[in-house]
Design a protein around this motif. Structure first.
Motif, mmCIF file in Angstrom:
data_model
loop_
_atom_site.group_PDB
_atom_site.id
_atom_site.type_symbol
_atom_site.label_atom_id
_atom_site.label_comp_id
_atom_site.label_asym_id
_atom_site.label_seq_id
_atom_site.Cartn_x
_atom_site.Cartn_y
_atom_site.Cartn_z
ATOM 1 N N GLY A 1 0.823 -1.189 0.000
ATOM 2 C CA GLY A 1 0.000 0.000 0.000
ATOM 3 C C GLY A 1 0.861 1.244 0.000
ATOM 4 N N ALA A 2 0.270 2.349 -0.432
ATOM 5 C CA ALA A 2 0.994 3.618 -0.455
ATOM 6 C C ALA A 2 0.843 4.383 0.844
ATOM 7 N N GLU A 3 -0.070 3.925 1.723
ATOM 8 C CA GLU A 3 -0.407 4.721 2.898
ATOM 9 C C GLU A 3 0.731 4.800 3.919
ATOM 10 N N GLY A 4 1.467 3.693 4.129
ATOM 11 C CA GLY A 4 2.572 3.729 5.078
ATOM 12 C C GLY A 4 3.649 4.726 4.682
ATOM 13 N N SER B 1 10.517 -1.180 0.705
ATOM 14 C CA SER B 1 9.722 -0.029 1.132
ATOM 15 C C SER B 1 8.285 -0.184 0.663
ATOM 16 N N GLY B 2 7.342 -0.231 1.599
ATOM 17 C CA GLY B 2 5.940 -0.374 1.227
ATOM 18 C C GLY B 2 5.057 -0.445 2.451
ATOM 19 N N GLY B 3 3.770 -0.161 2.270
ATOM 20 C CA GLY B 3 2.823 -0.132 3.366
ATOM 21 C C GLY B 3 2.051 -1.429 3.505
ATOM 22 N N VAL B 4 1.393 -1.586 4.653
ATOM 23 C CA VAL B 4 0.673 -2.816 4.951
ATOM 24 C C VAL B 4 -0.840 -2.648 4.877
ATOM 25 N N LEU B 5 -1.322 -1.424 4.850
ATOM 26 C CA LEU B 5 -2.754 -1.200 5.011
ATOM 27 C C LEU B 5 -3.565 -1.761 3.847
ATOM 28 N N ALA B 6 -3.266 -1.363 2.614
ATOM 29 C CA ALA B 6 -4.034 -1.816 1.454
ATOM 30 C C ALA B 6 -4.006 -3.337 1.293
ATOM 31 N N PRO B 7 -2.848 -4.011 1.417
ATOM 32 C CA PRO B 7 -2.858 -5.478 1.315
ATOM 33 C C PRO B 7 -3.708 -6.141 2.390
ATOM 34 N N LEU B 8 -3.648 -5.631 3.625
ATOM 35 C CA LEU B 8 -4.452 -6.217 4.692
ATOM 36 C C LEU B 8 -5.936 -6.025 4.422
ATOM 37 N N GLY C 1 -15.121 -8.114 6.678
ATOM 38 C CA GLY C 1 -13.796 -8.721 6.718
ATOM 39 C C GLY C 1 -12.685 -7.703 6.619
ATOM 40 N N MET C 2 -12.878 -6.702 5.778
ATOM 41 C CA MET C 2 -11.870 -5.662 5.599
ATOM 42 C C MET C 2 -11.641 -4.897 6.908
ATOM 43 N N GLY C 3 -12.717 -4.458 7.543
ATOM 44 C CA GLY C 3 -12.575 -3.724 8.793
ATOM 45 C C GLY C 3 -12.007 -4.573 9.909
ATOM 46 N N SER C 4 -12.440 -5.834 9.981
ATOM 47 C CA SER C 4 -11.961 -6.726 11.037
ATOM 48 C C SER C 4 -10.468 -6.989 10.916
ATOM 49 N N MET C 5 -9.994 -7.169 9.699
ATOM 50 C CA MET C 5 -8.568 -7.387 9.491
ATOM 51 C C MET C 5 -7.759 -6.183 9.952
ATOM 52 N N LEU C 6 -8.240 -5.000 9.632
ATOM 53 C CA LEU C 6 -7.540 -3.778 10.043
ATOM 54 C C LEU C 6 -7.525 -3.652 11.566
#
Length: 538
Positions: free
Chosen positions: A134-137, A335-342, A371-376
């Motif tokens: 993800g780009a967010e991190g 270098s990369g974020g974890v939010l979008a993949p999760l 599922g998306m919210g729970s994973m986050l």
């Protein structure tokens, strides 16, 4: 006789909050510009690596004509990132958010200027060359770095510099996802380590500023459209959400452990870490050969899951190929974020649950959102952020109650199973400890008069000493004076008469601290309970 009021207040805040708030407006605007720039750099990099052209049009690596050469592209990107980390700064490696936390807690919120330049460039290359991140991190780290630079230029305290760093980080997230409220909550749950007006107000202003300006550069939200959903108040939805949330808690714990298992694997390699991202690129390339939609950020995959029309092939590809590609490559230190993949993996688990239940298209979209919210919530340990984030990126308000139950269930499971979240585990591996539990300091709840050793009037010495505490002040205030001045005992003064009325020592403060220990550990049956001072027995 009416007693004179004390100087104690609910909140410790002064007029400097106006200065920080004004600066935060500028930080929010600049962080938005940096977020837009990074997104454009990712698009430019993707076009260059996979389509051999210079363009900032949003494209996916999955449609690239390079064919089997797709295996080589992520390796080249990983090699470039490794070289940048080796000869530029190794701080560009990793998710972005753990590095921001480390700067806040361990380095006085100081970020080196070249991080603000190298982090977005390295992230753009890593993601543009196919990295499933993800780009967010990186955006959060870049916005935070800019806020830190402003704080380093100004004459501010460490706490104020932290506020400016977090303001930039929150603004970056707000600009990326059009989630200004969730960005504020993420700052509180993950970055600020406090809930105070002095920091909350500037951070909120920066996030809101970014949310407003984002509309002009990237468009208004929601980021992901969903079909209309009705009947989410039914008990079946609530029970299903609770069970799915608990399942996602297990999945979140498994994803974290898998990613760090790959990181341990790379640690045992007998080659310099500069080459690790290139090796991680091999895993990305092979995975992309079998599942091209696993390359890149993959917002289009999330959108399809939330439309409720994701195919079984897409769901299985995300759950297996995307998960392995992400965990292996991120474990390599690129270098990369974890939010979008999760979010994508959690949405795929929810969509699979919908398929197995033979749910309608609308219901499948609903379960993907759950599922998306729970994973986050589970993976990052931020349940409130997860709830608001899921609502802000979809504007699906009917899902609020089931989403709340699912996120809390996931949060509970991971809190019981995992000593650290996927973000804080990295700090723990570097030998540092932090707690994510926030509460009022027990000494703040105890008044000095209740702990001090009284003095007779004949024992009082005049004039007043340089350092003292007022009898109606808190034990925490006395502890701070004693700590800063290196004192073991502190005189206590009556505010109204300005006369010394006692002393407070370190042992007195420990008695005050022991009250909270008793509150946490002493178990009593209070029915028909009589306090000891009234003749009762424990």
């Amino acid at each position: 006789m009416k007693s004179e009021p004390s100087a104690l207040r609910d909140f410790t805040v002064d007029r400097r909050v106006w200065l920080l708030s004004g600066v935060s407006i500028g930080i929010g605007a600049c962080a938005t510009g940096l977020a837009v720039l990074l997104l454009r750099l990712i698009a430019l990099s993707t076009n260059f690596f996979y389509y051999h052209r210079f363009s900032i049009a949003a494209v996916s690596p999955a449609g690239s004509p390079v064919g089997h050469w797709m295996v080589v592209v992520p390796v080249i990107g990983g090699l470039i990132v490794g070289l940048m980390a080796r000869f530029g700064s190794d701080k560009i490696r990793g998710h972005g958010i753990p590095e921001a936390i480390e700067a806040i807690l361990l380095h006085r919120a100081k970020v080196h200027p070249k991080i603000a330049v190298l982090k977005p460039i390295s992230a753009a290359i890593a993601i543009g060359s196919g990295g499933p991140f993800g780009a967010e991190g990186p955006i959060i780290m870049t916005g935070g770095a800019f806020g830190s630079l402003i704080g380093q230029w100004m004459h501010v305290t460490d706490a104020e510099r932290t506020t400016l760093l977090v303001a930039g980080a929150a603004a970056g997230m707000s600009a990326t996802f059009a989630t200004p409220v969730a960005a504020i909550l993420l700052a509180v749950e993950l970055l600020l380590f406090e809930w105070r007006p002095r920091s909350l107000v500037p951070v909120a202003i920066a996030s809101a500023t970014a949310g407003i300006l984002r509309v002009y550069w990237l468009g208004a939200g929601p980021l992901f459209q969903m079909p209309a959903i009705n009947g989410t108040h039914r008990i079946t939805f609530a029970v299903g959400a609770l069970l799915l949330g608990a399942l996602l808690g297990l999945v979140a714990a498994g994803m974290s452990r898998m990613m760090y298992a790959f990181e341990d694997l790379f640690e045992h390699l007998h080659i310099h870490w500069m080459w690790w991202p290139a090796i991680g690129g091999i895993g990305i390339g092979i995975g992309g050969l079998f599942f091209p939609r696993g390359l890149g950020v993959g917002y289009d995959n999330i959108a399809e899951l939330l439309h409720g029309n994701a195919t079984i092939g897409l769901i299985i590809g995300v759950l297996i190929a995307k998960s392995l590609m992400w965990a292996f490559s991120l474990g390599s230190g690129t270098s990369g974020g974890v939010l979008a993949p999760l979010l994508m993996i959690g949405g795929a688990v929810g969509a699979m649950a919908g398929h197995l239940a033979h749910a309608s298209v609308e219901a499948q979209a609903f379960w993907a959102l759950i599922g998306m919210g729970s994973m986050l919530a589970g993976a990052l340990g931020v349940p409130l952020t997860a709830i608001l984030f899921s609502l802000e990126v979809t504007h699906c308000l009917p899902a609020l109650l089931p989403l709340t139950m699912a996120c809390i269930a996931s949060y509970l499971v991971t809190a019981l199973l995992m000593p650290r979240s996927i973000l804080t585990e990295k700090l723990s591996r570097r030998g540092y400890h932090l707690t994510r539990e926030y509460g009022v300091d027990p000494l703040e709840l105890v008044i000095i008069r209740d702990l001090m050793s009284p003095l007779q009037v004949s024992q009082v010495k005049e004039p007043l000493p340089t350092f003292y505490a007022y009898a109606d002040g808190t034990a925490r205030g006395a502890a701070e004076i004693m700590a800063s001045e290196g004192l073991a005992t502190l005189p206590v003064v009556e505010r109204k008469s300005q006369q010394i009325c006692g002393t407070i020592s370190l042992s007195d403060l420990l008695r005050g601290r022991s009250r909270s220990v008793e509150r946490e550990n002493e178990r009593l049956r209070l029915f028909n309970y009589v306090p000891p001072e009234q003749g009762g027995h424990n």
